[in-house]
Design a protein around this motif. Sequence first.
Motif, PDB file in Angstrom:
ATOM      1  N   ALA A 180       1.397   8.061   7.141  1.00  0.00           N
ATOM      2  CA  ALA A 180       2.270   7.984   8.325  1.00  0.00           C
ATOM      3  C   ALA A 180       3.186   6.752   8.386  1.00  0.00           C
ATOM      4  O   ALA A 180       4.350   6.886   8.752  1.00  0.00           O
ATOM      5  N   PRO A 181       2.715   5.542   8.028  1.00  0.00           N
ATOM      6  CA  PRO A 181       3.618   4.383   8.120  1.00  0.00           C
ATOM      7  C   PRO A 181       4.554   4.208   6.925  1.00  0.00           C
ATOM      8  O   PRO A 181       5.379   3.291   6.918  1.00  0.00           O
ATOM      9  N   LEU A 182       4.450   5.074   5.905  1.00  0.00           N
ATOM     10  CA  LEU A 182       5.222   4.844   4.683  1.00  0.00           C
ATOM     11  C   LEU A 182       6.596   5.494   4.706  1.00  0.00           C
ATOM     12  O   LEU A 182       6.764   6.613   5.192  1.00  0.00           O
ATOM     13  N   ASP A 183       7.594   4.804   4.131  1.00  0.00           N
ATOM     14  CA  ASP A 183       8.931   5.403   4.014  1.00  0.00           C
ATOM     15  C   ASP A 183       8.954   6.298   2.775  1.00  0.00           C
ATOM     16  O   ASP A 183       8.005   6.323   1.983  1.00  0.00           O
ATOM     17  N   ASP A 184      10.076   7.026   2.589  1.00  0.00           N
ATOM     18  CA  ASP A 184      10.149   8.012   1.499  1.00  0.00           C
ATOM     19  C   ASP A 184       9.834   7.442   0.122  1.00  0.00           C
ATOM     20  O   ASP A 184       9.070   8.025  -0.645  1.00  0.00           O
ATOM     21  N   ASN A 203       8.106   4.832  -0.714  1.00  0.00           N
ATOM     22  CA  ASN A 203       6.703   4.462  -0.859  1.00  0.00           C
ATOM     23  C   ASN A 203       5.790   5.679  -0.902  1.00  0.00           C
ATOM     24  O   ASN A 203       4.748   5.660  -1.565  1.00  0.00           O
ATOM     25  N   THR A 217       4.262  15.032   1.042  1.00  0.00           N
ATOM     26  CA  THR A 217       2.834  15.110   0.727  1.00  0.00           C
ATOM     27  C   THR A 217       2.417  16.574   0.604  1.00  0.00           C
ATOM     28  O   THR A 217       1.671  16.950  -0.299  1.00  0.00           O
TER      29      THR A 217
END
Lengths: 165, 165, 158, 158
Positions: D94-98, D100, D126
């Motif tokens: 959830a906190p990751l950008d594309d 990452n 995902t």
Amino acid sequence: MYLSKLEMVGFKSFAAKTELTFTDGVTAIVGPNGCGKSNIVDAIRWVLGEQKSSTLRADSMEQVIFNGSKARKPLGMAEVSLTIENNKHILPTEYSQVVVSRRLFRSGESQYLLNRTQCRLRDIVDLFMDTGMGADAYSVIELKMIETILSDKADERRHLFEEAA
Amino acid sequence: MYLSKLEMVGFKSFAAKTELTFTDGVTAIVGPNGCGKSNIVDAIRWVLGEQKSSTLRADSMEQVIFNGSKARKPLGMAEVSLTIENNKHILPTEYSQVVVSRRLFRSGESQYLLNRTQCRLRDIVDLFMDTGMGADAYSVIELKMIETILSDKADERRHLFEEAA
Amino acid sequence: AREKFSATFDRIRENFIELFKVLFTEDDEADLRMTDSEDPLECTIEIEAKPRGKRPHSIEMLSGGEKTLTAIALLFAIYLVKPSPFCILDEVDAPLDDANIDRYLKLIRKFSNNTQFLMITHNKKTMEAADTLYGVTMEEQAVSKTVSVRLSGTPATA
Amino acid sequence: AREKFSATFDRIRENFIELFKVLFTEDDEADLRMTDSEDPLECTIEIEAKPRGKRPHSIEMLSGGEKTLTAIALLFAIYLVKPSPFCILDEVDAPLDDANIDRYLKLIRKFSNNTQFLMITHNKKTMEAADTLYGVTMEEQAVSKTVSVRLSGTPATA
Ligand SMILES: Nc1ncnc2c1ncn2[C@@H]1O[C@H](COP(=O)(O)OP(=O)(O)OP(=O)(O)O)[C@@H](O)[C@H]1O
Ligand SMILES: Nc1ncnc2c1ncn2[C@@H]1O[C@H](COP(=O)(O)OP(=O)(O)OP(=O)(O)O)[C@@H](O)[C@H]1O
Ligand SMILES: [Mg+2]
Ligand SMILES: [Mg+2]
């Protein structure tokens, strides 16, 4: 009353002088992980008088000063200025626009300014008394707070209720 | 060794008998907020022997039993079965497939089953000893854990290191 | 002081009950209770959430997204009693699914008449709902810079 | 026991340093230190992260997404020492950008040869990286049911 401009230099990852202009509607701030978005939130909290470095994710206040990169040396000072439009005359002043500034030097010396003139932290706190805009008002909401307000640590929850009363 | 099937009935929001089949690769579980995805994770933890109801977001273990809706009465029992393929013979048993089950009745009575035959919780714990698959192994990662493992509560961090040693 | 607190509590409670229905649906209910109304200044304030069709149970059993919406309803319920001129939301939309983000943004839009919002987000719907968009980048290693972005996605004049 | 712990610590540390570079970039560094190597069983284990170009500082100053990646690097570093047959990840992306998320999924794919992964997610990338996809819905109020989904998005036979 709304925030119209934020100026930062030497604050966290904003080494170079940076200016953001806000409208009084809805502004979205976007960008990749680690690019500096939450640092902008920290800058607003800091210039409004935040005294706890932990709220700004720092161990000590000195850590908010740009601490250098491969290409740049660490800086000696952090400065943030926030321009507030006083269009509804909510702030107890005749000015229709107020600029609040804060500087921190590596020496530890701290300065607060109102409309570019030095003042005491006290003057800034008094200006924002009862406007819901003090540094610890509930105007900054982040995910960690969601967990705190719902968990049984009812103290946090109670604290918010008391602030509103 | 991998999980091949999960069967649930009466467990949290899974009132009706539900079956999921997993491949030994990567499975994604998706759906809107509140539809039951994390409840599936709770079911897997529960059937592997989780004893702390708080890990399952419940105040007491009884709360994992389907507690009713407008159209359905609360149920009297929760049952979960997990089928594990023992293809690498990591589990200390001759079976190539093991089914672990757990039942909880509103009376508080609890049952554990191995290959559909009643056993003690102890037998299940022994079976998974040293496989990294016990209920409190680090095989379930959720966002809250990210915060804990990085915060200075170094106890959580140390605990994980010790488990691996 | 006790009366002031009780009066404030009642107003927050009314707002909370109403906002919960807006963020969830008309059939969803929630409530706020003081565990001891004789002792308003010390007792615990409890939150009860009862999403539609589900029996009431502790908010602990709600899902991640449902908890976020419940907290937003409460925070805005308090805010309505003592409005703040601005509100900064840092990635609060991360746990929400598409349908819930729409409801959340509708609420923000409604309040934006009286409050300035600054939303930090990775979510496309939230970006599209904004009046102004700022992009933050680190072109130079470790140094942040901002660029004003037109909602079509092209940077505005530097 | 002390020696066993120190040996394990060293292995975890090596894995962590390497995984950090995989999840961030070759120029990013991180380290794991025991505050008192004379007392391995009691001392604090410290994490130092030094993303590229930035001076090392406490991980507390890292961003939300950077913290998540750092924690993933550490959790997988430990896992490599004592592999678990399965790993469940509940909305960890959830906190990751594309960018990452791509690195994170690449790591998952690499480990999936020896480990079965169950990923709960709201993220499209995902979902696309998965071999199997299950949808969970609540058609009937308050009652969950699952449906196997083909990766084109159409439900498989009920
Ligand atoms: N004093 C400082 N000097 C230089 N860089 C700093 C300083 N303090 C923090 N940083 C850097 O700022 C970055 C964090 O930025 P920030 O938290 O604003 O990211 P973000 O855009 O919110 O990312 P995310 O989407 O992951 O939340 C970190 O990488 C950190 O190294
Ligand atoms: N014993 C129970 N009986 C019936 N329903 C229950 C029970 N326990 C929990 N629930 C319901 O299950 C729902 C939570 O499901 P879950 O946490 O799995 O959602 P989720 O799919 O993970 O959502 P999110 O995407 O928001 O994390 C809650 O709405 C709760 O009311
Ligand atoms: Mg951030
Ligand atoms: Mg969930």
